[in-house]
Design a protein around this motif. Structure first.
Motif, PDB file in Angstrom:
ATOM      1  N   LEU A 215     -16.273  -9.500  -1.416  1.00 42.02           N
ATOM      2  CA  LEU A 215     -17.721  -9.218  -0.759  1.00 42.02           C
ATOM      3  C   LEU A 215     -17.981  -9.764   0.612  1.00 42.02           C
ATOM      4  O   LEU A 215     -18.510  -9.294   1.789  1.00 42.02           O
ATOM      5  N   PRO A 216     -17.561 -11.014   0.763  1.00 40.87           N
ATOM      6  CA  PRO A 216     -17.758 -11.555   2.284  1.00 40.87           C
ATOM      7  C   PRO A 216     -16.916 -10.874   3.250  1.00 40.87           C
ATOM      8  O   PRO A 216     -17.408 -10.583   4.275  1.00 40.87           O
TER       9      PRO A 216
ATOM     10  N   ARG B  93     -17.135  -6.295  -9.746  1.00 41.79           N
ATOM     11  CA  ARG B  93     -16.685  -4.776  -8.830  1.00 41.79           C
ATOM     12  C   ARG B  93     -18.019  -3.920  -8.774  1.00 41.79           C
ATOM     13  O   ARG B  93     -18.206  -3.678  -7.797  1.00 41.79           O
ATOM     14  N   THR B  94     -18.994  -4.143  -9.988  1.00 42.21           N
ATOM     15  CA  THR B  94     -19.945  -3.400  -9.795  1.00 42.21           C
ATOM     16  C   THR B  94     -21.086  -3.756  -8.590  1.00 42.21           C
ATOM     17  O   THR B  94     -21.552  -3.389  -7.899  1.00 42.21           O
ATOM     18  N   ALA B  95     -20.973  -5.301  -8.661  1.00 42.08           N
ATOM     19  CA  ALA B  95     -21.971  -5.767  -7.533  1.00 42.08           C
ATOM     20  C   ALA B  95     -21.301  -5.615  -6.001  1.00 42.08           C
ATOM     21  O   ALA B  95     -22.259  -5.154  -5.229  1.00 42.08           O
ATOM     22  N   TYR B  96     -20.228  -5.442  -6.088  1.00 41.57           N
ATOM     23  CA  TYR B  96     -19.225  -5.194  -4.810  1.00 41.57           C
ATOM     24  C   TYR B  96     -19.849  -3.496  -4.263  1.00 41.57           C
ATOM     25  O   TYR B  96     -20.154  -3.443  -3.292  1.00 41.57           O
TER      26      TYR B  96
ATOM     27  N   SER C 196     -28.919 -10.433  -0.880  1.00 44.06           N
ATOM     28  CA  SER C 196     -29.059 -11.730  -1.611  1.00 44.06           C
ATOM     29  C   SER C 196     -28.229 -11.427  -2.899  1.00 44.06           C
ATOM     30  O   SER C 196     -28.696 -10.558  -3.596  1.00 44.06           O
ATOM     31  N   VAL C 197     -27.220 -12.159  -3.076  1.00 47.71           N
ATOM     32  CA  VAL C 197     -26.374 -12.095  -4.436  1.00 47.71           C
ATOM     33  C   VAL C 197     -26.525 -13.309  -5.044  1.00 47.71           C
ATOM     34  O   VAL C 197     -25.842 -14.490  -4.657  1.00 47.71           O
TER      35      VAL C 197
END
Length: 382
Positions: free
Chosen positions: A265-266, A295-298, A320-321
């Protein structure tokens, strides 16, 4: 006998005689005629009139010919055989074969009806053929033959029904397997379509932003043009690599599709910043996040950035995560949105489907300040 027995309530179709049926019917006819002639010869010793003996021979031989049609009219011919056997000994074997045919091709209750008709005609046979010396032996012998033949026919019928049931089950299992395979292929195509949308959509959106900047900046310096061209080249090269990767996995099993991880993600955010998008990231998710949830968040962040580039290019994006085991993972993207958004919404629809697969949810809409907000909550087991 290649035809299967008809069901209790089904109308039997007209049988089609196969090569095996021709052989069986020929053998049955020959056996019935030969044994019928033997029985007729023995019956000549009975104290009956000559006309009855003549009727015994001619009617018995004629009835043997009906064996060729026993599959078409089994019950009718079996009842005729019961009547004929009341005076004709030469038709006895043919009548037994008719009982066997009824037991194979017709329900049990009809077999009992034919059996009862033959039993009644058996009593008439004892009286007509003048056999007063040993009627009990005749009754027992004939009844034993009837029971044995009917039992054999019922066994054949039950065995054929069992084989048919097994074949039907095999056909149903094959149909279910084929439908499951088709559904698996459909799911595979949907997954590949989502991957192509997520991977290529983001790259091509960044490329479009820089290409548009060159088109609207004719006064840009040589250094600025060269820098933008280099970014376009790098983005196009990366998009081509992603396309080759997605196309390559079309030949691989679905489970082997390459997927990004939450740890990437970063790098995704840095890639957007390098393309000129002001992105503010707040990442607070300590702990071991499940692979499918990460993976879903990405993918949610990637789709949000893609939409921001498409609909609000150059505007800042706040991401925001946050989350913790047992509380779930919250993903929020906020960016200014124009009054009119374009697109068919397939990306957001795909995100809702992704979140539903991990038992999460996705929400999107405008904030009171007029910004566009994409929010997702994903489960994170303790």
């Amino acid at each position: 006998m290649s035809e299967l027995p008809a069901g209790p309530s089904s109308k039997p179709a007209r049988p089609r005689r196969s090569a095996r049926d021709w052989v069986v019917d020929s053998v049955a006819f020959a056996v019935a005629v030969l044994i019928g002639l033997v029985l007729y010869t023995d019956g000549e010793q009975d104290s009956v009139s000559h006309w009855l003996l003549a009727a015994d021979f001619y009617v018995g031989m004629a009835f043997c010919l009906t064996l060729w049609f026993r599959r078409r009219w089994p019950v009718q011919l079996a009842l005729v055989g019961a009547v004929v056997s009341a005076f004709s000994e030469s038709s006895g074997i043919a009548a037994l074969m008719m009982i066997l045919t009824v037991a194979i091709y017709r329900p049990f209750r009809i077999t009992l009806l034919v059996f009862a008709a033959n039993a009644v005609c058996l009593l008439a046979y004892i009286e007509i053929r003048n056999k007063p010396d040993d009627p009990a032996a005749v009754l027992i012998t004939a009844a034993a033959l009837y029971v044995a033949v009917a039992g054999w026919g019922l066994y054949i019928r039950s065995r054929r029904q069992l084989l048919q049931t097994l074949r039907d089950r095999a056909d149903r299992a094959e149909t279910v397997a084929r439908l499951e395979a088709e559904q698996g292929q459909l799911r595979a195509r949907e997954e590949i379509a989502r991957e192509m949308h997520d991977v290529l959509g983001h790259r091509l959106s960044l490329l479009s932003v820089h290409a548009g900047a060159l088109a609207y900046r004719p006064d840009a310096s040589t250094e600025e043009v060269a820098g933008a061209a280099e970014i376009i080249r790098a983005s196009a090269h990366q998009a081509l690599q992603d396309l080759r990767e997605v196309i390559g996995v079309l030949r691989a099993p679905v489970g082997e599709l390459p997927h990004p991880a939450f740890a990437d993600l970063p790098a995704l955010v840095e890639g957007s910043r390098a393309a000129g998008i002001p992105v503010e990231l707040t990442l607070d998710a300590p702990g071991a996040l499940p692979e499918h949830v990460g993976r879903t968040a990405y993918r949610i962040v990637q789709e949000g950035l893609t939409n921001a580039v498409k609909h609000a290019p150059g505007e800042p994006v706040r991401i925001s995560v946050t989350g913790a085991p047992g509380n779930g993972l919250s993903v929020e993207l906020v960016n200014p949105a124009p009054n009119r958004r374009r697109g068919d919404g397939q990306g957001l629809k795909g995100l809702s489907e992704r979140a539903a697969l991990v038992e999460g949810r996705v929400e999107h809409g405008r904030t009171p300040e007029g910004d566009f907000r994409l929010y997702a909550w994903l489960p994170w087991p303790a």
